[in-house]
Design an enzyme around this catalytic site. Structure first.
Site, PDB file in Angstrom:
ATOM      1  N   HIS A   1      45.219 -51.335  45.188  1.00  0.00           N
ATOM      2  CA  HIS A   1      45.358 -52.758  44.681  1.00  0.00           C
ATOM      3  C   HIS A   1      46.735 -53.767  45.881  1.00  0.00           C
ATOM      4  CE1 HIS A   1      47.581 -50.941  41.937  1.00  0.00           C
ATOM      5  NE2 HIS A   1      48.566 -52.099  41.582  1.00  0.00           N
TER       6      HIS A   1
ATOM      7  N   HIS B   1      49.084 -56.761  45.994  1.00  0.00           N
ATOM      8  CA  HIS B   1      49.575 -57.142  45.728  1.00  0.00           C
ATOM      9  C   HIS B   1      50.195 -59.021  46.372  1.00  0.00           C
ATOM     10  CE1 HIS B   1      51.219 -55.645  41.619  1.00  0.00           C
ATOM     11  NE2 HIS B   1      50.908 -54.641  42.285  1.00  0.00           N
TER      12      HIS B   1
HETATM   13  P1  AMP Z   1      51.348 -51.624  39.748  1.00  0.00           P
HETATM   14  O1  AMP Z   1      52.598 -51.273  39.494  1.00  0.00           O
HETATM   15  O2  AMP Z   1      51.375 -51.791  41.405  1.00  0.00           O
HETATM   16  O3  AMP Z   1      50.326 -50.550  39.677  1.00  0.00           O
HETATM   17  O4  AMP Z   1      50.479 -52.898  39.421  1.00  0.00           O
HETATM   18  C1  AMP Z   1      49.401 -52.489  38.479  1.00  0.00           C
HETATM   19  C2  AMP Z   1      49.336 -54.930  38.266  1.00  0.00           C
HETATM   20  O5  AMP Z   1      48.206 -54.681  37.442  1.00  0.00           O
HETATM   21  C3  AMP Z   1      50.428 -54.752  37.573  1.00  0.00           C
HETATM   22  O6  AMP Z   1      50.719 -55.907  37.908  1.00  0.00           O
HETATM   23  C4  AMP Z   1      49.631 -55.380  35.993  1.00  0.00           C
HETATM   24  O7  AMP Z   1      50.293 -56.228  35.715  1.00  0.00           O
HETATM   25  C5  AMP Z   1      48.579 -55.711  36.533  1.00  0.00           C
HETATM   26  N1  AMP Z   1      47.256 -55.605  35.870  1.00  0.00           N
HETATM   27  C6  AMP Z   1      46.996 -54.425  34.880  1.00  0.00           C
HETATM   28  N2  AMP Z   1      45.798 -54.575  33.999  1.00  0.00           N
HETATM   29  C7  AMP Z   1      45.221 -56.513  34.205  1.00  0.00           C
HETATM   30  C8  AMP Z   1      44.275 -55.946  34.476  1.00  0.00           C
HETATM   31  N3  AMP Z   1      43.068 -56.383  33.592  1.00  0.00           N
HETATM   32  N4  AMP Z   1      44.054 -58.123  34.808  1.00  0.00           N
HETATM   33  C9  AMP Z   1      45.087 -58.338  35.663  1.00  0.00           C
HETATM   34  N5  AMP Z   1      45.707 -57.678  36.225  1.00  0.00           N
HETATM   35  C10 AMP Z   1      46.219 -56.347  35.356  1.00  0.00           C
END
Ligand code: AMP
Ligand code: ZN
Length: 146
Positions: free
Chosen positions: A108, A110
């Site tokens: 993903h 950001h």
């Molecule tokens: P990372 O630390 O780069 O893996 O970021 C994962 C991101 O996914 C974090 O910013 C979380 O807040 C976000 N996240 C986790 N679960 C969900 C969800 N169900 N819907 C939207 N964002 C999510």
């Protein structure tokens, strides 16, 4: 480095569940290859994510062609997200591996809009690069690129 085994549409993956519509999200864009939605824990207003519909863990296992297709949507998405919150700047961030702060192992991007005086902070502490280290690193990286 061992390249991780790819698993398509992992039933235990929270982002695969979002793609499948099994859990809700605040979707801002979707096409045949990707979905973009608001981050559930925004670092700043407008914080959004862009994911492939297929399950790939990160930069180390996604096919370059798919990565290119997802990346091609980033200028439009980043522009829309950033201007929607009237921010003048943004980060495009891609964490790859837990040591690099990746907590969800489904690739993903950001999109993190930035404004003067906002609450987001990245400690950025430059080190130094000596010539011997640089030459060794360049050689080792070039060898891996073939
Ligand atoms: P990372 O630390 O780069 O893996 O970021 C994962 C991101 O996914 C974090 O910013 C979380 O807040 C976000 N996240 C986790 N679960 C969900 C969800 N169900 N819907 C939207 N964002 C999510
Ligand atoms: Zn997944």
């Amino acid at each position: 480095m061992t390249v991780p085994q790819n698993v398509l549409n992992d039933p235990d993956c929270i982002f695969c569940k979002i793609v499948a519509g099994q859990i809700p999200c605040h979707k801002i864009y979707e096409d045949d290859t990707l979905v973009s939605f608001l981050d559930i824990g925004p670092l700043v207003p407008g914080h959004a994510l862009v994911i492939p519909k297929s399950h790939y863990r990160n930069i180390f296992d996604i096919p370059p062609e798919l990565f290119a297709r997802i990346s091609a949507q980033l200028p439009a998405l980043a522009c829309a997200v950033t201007t929607a919150v009237e921010a003048p700047a943004c980060h495009i961030l891609l964490n790859n591996g837990s040591q690099a702060m990746q907590s969800v192992l489904h690739l993903h991007y950001h999109i993190i809009p930035r404004k003067n005086g906002d609450r987001f902070f990245i400690p950025w502490r430059p080190g130094s690069l000596d010539t011997a280290t640089a030459l060794k690193l360049v050689s080792e990286i070039k060898n891996r690129l073939g």
